[in-house]
Design a protein around this motif. Structure first.
Motif, short mmCIF file in Angstrom:
data_model
loop_
_atom_site.label_atom_id
_atom_site.label_comp_id
_atom_site.label_asym_id
_atom_site.label_seq_id
_atom_site.Cartn_x
_atom_site.Cartn_y
_atom_site.Cartn_z
N HIS A 88 28.62 80.51 41.29
CA HIS A 88 28.69 81.59 42.60
C HIS A 88 27.45 81.13 43.54
N ALA A 89 27.67 81.14 44.83
CA ALA A 89 26.72 81.17 45.78
C ALA A 89 25.81 79.83 45.84
N LEU A 90 26.42 78.87 46.00
CA LEU A 90 25.79 77.58 45.75
C LEU A 90 24.95 77.27 46.81
N PRO A 91 23.84 77.04 47.05
CA PRO A 91 23.04 76.60 47.96
C PRO A 91 23.66 75.29 48.74
N ALA A 92 23.37 75.34 50.29
CA ALA A 92 24.12 74.14 50.94
C ALA A 92 23.50 73.05 50.32
N SER A 93 22.45 72.93 50.07
CA SER A 93 21.94 71.56 49.54
C SER A 93 22.54 71.01 48.33
N LEU A 94 22.83 71.94 47.49
CA LEU A 94 23.34 71.77 46.11
C LEU A 94 25.02 71.30 46.40
N ILE A 95 25.64 71.96 47.35
CA ILE A 95 27.09 71.86 47.85
C ILE A 95 27.01 70.41 48.44
N SER A 96 26.00 69.80 49.11
CA SER A 96 25.95 68.40 49.66
C SER A 96 25.95 67.63 48.52
N LEU A 97 24.99 67.68 47.49
CA LEU A 97 24.96 66.85 46.20
C LEU A 97 26.07 66.60 45.78
N ILE A 98 26.69 67.90 45.27
CA ILE A 98 28.10 67.80 44.67
C ILE A 98 29.21 66.96 45.19
N ARG A 99 29.07 66.97 46.65
CA ARG A 99 30.07 66.38 47.34
C ARG A 99 29.88 65.03 47.49
N LEU A 100 28.46 64.51 47.38
CA LEU A 100 28.11 63.40 47.41
C LEU A 100 28.52 62.53 46.24
N TYR A 101 28.49 63.14 45.21
CA TYR A 101 28.71 62.84 43.75
C TYR A 101 30.36 62.87 43.45
N GLY A 102 30.94 63.23 44.45
CA GLY A 102 32.29 63.44 44.09
C GLY A 102 33.03 64.31 43.17
N LEU A 103 32.30 65.33 43.00
CA LEU A 103 32.27 66.46 42.20
C LEU A 103 33.05 67.77 42.80
N SER A 104 33.25 67.70 43.82
CA SER A 104 33.71 69.11 44.54
C SER A 104 34.92 69.73 43.68
N GLU A 105 35.80 69.28 43.19
CA GLU A 105 36.61 69.87 42.54
C GLU A 105 36.48 70.40 41.21
#
Length: 115
Positions: A88-105
């Motif tokens: 819950h409540a992931l910081p924006a910087s962590l969301i960016s890294l997760i998206r960069l690594y293709g792990l959004s789902e």
């Protein structure tokens, strides 16, 4: 514990806190990086072993790629115990890294994004 000029500490509020939505959460604060990844991993695994499945990351101020690696390992640990983790409540910087690594789902749900 005495802090030195270069030390950064992973702070954890214990026992788990009740969120404003009424469920019990494991709340992380401060930093989740290479500096404290092993400590954070062990603490999170202990919480998972005790049945904790909701992790509140809103208090994280500093993260690096090690945070994603720790989250992956927490998920692996939870799966072994037949649990499903919710972040819950992931910081924006962590969301960016997760998206960069293709792990959004794997990690991001509409409720986990910060506004």
């Amino acid at each position: 514990m005495k802090k030195t000029k270069n030390s950064r500490q992973h702070r954890l509020k214990r026992p788990p806190n009740k969120s404003d939505k009424g469920f019990i959460v494991y709340k992380l604060a401060g930093e989740l990086s290479q500096q404290n990844a092993r400590t954070a991993l062990a603490a999170g695994n202990a919480a998972i072993s005790q049945g904790q499945s909701d992790f509140d990351l809103s208090g994280l101020e500093r993260i690096d790629s090690a945070a994603v690696a720790v989250m992956i390992e927490w998920q692996r640990q939870a799966l072994e115990k037949k649990q499903t983790l919710q972040f819950h409540a992931l910081p924006a910087s962590l969301i960016s890294l997760i998206r960069l690594y293709g792990l959004s789902e794997q990690f991001i749900t509409p409720s986990s994004e910060r506004h």
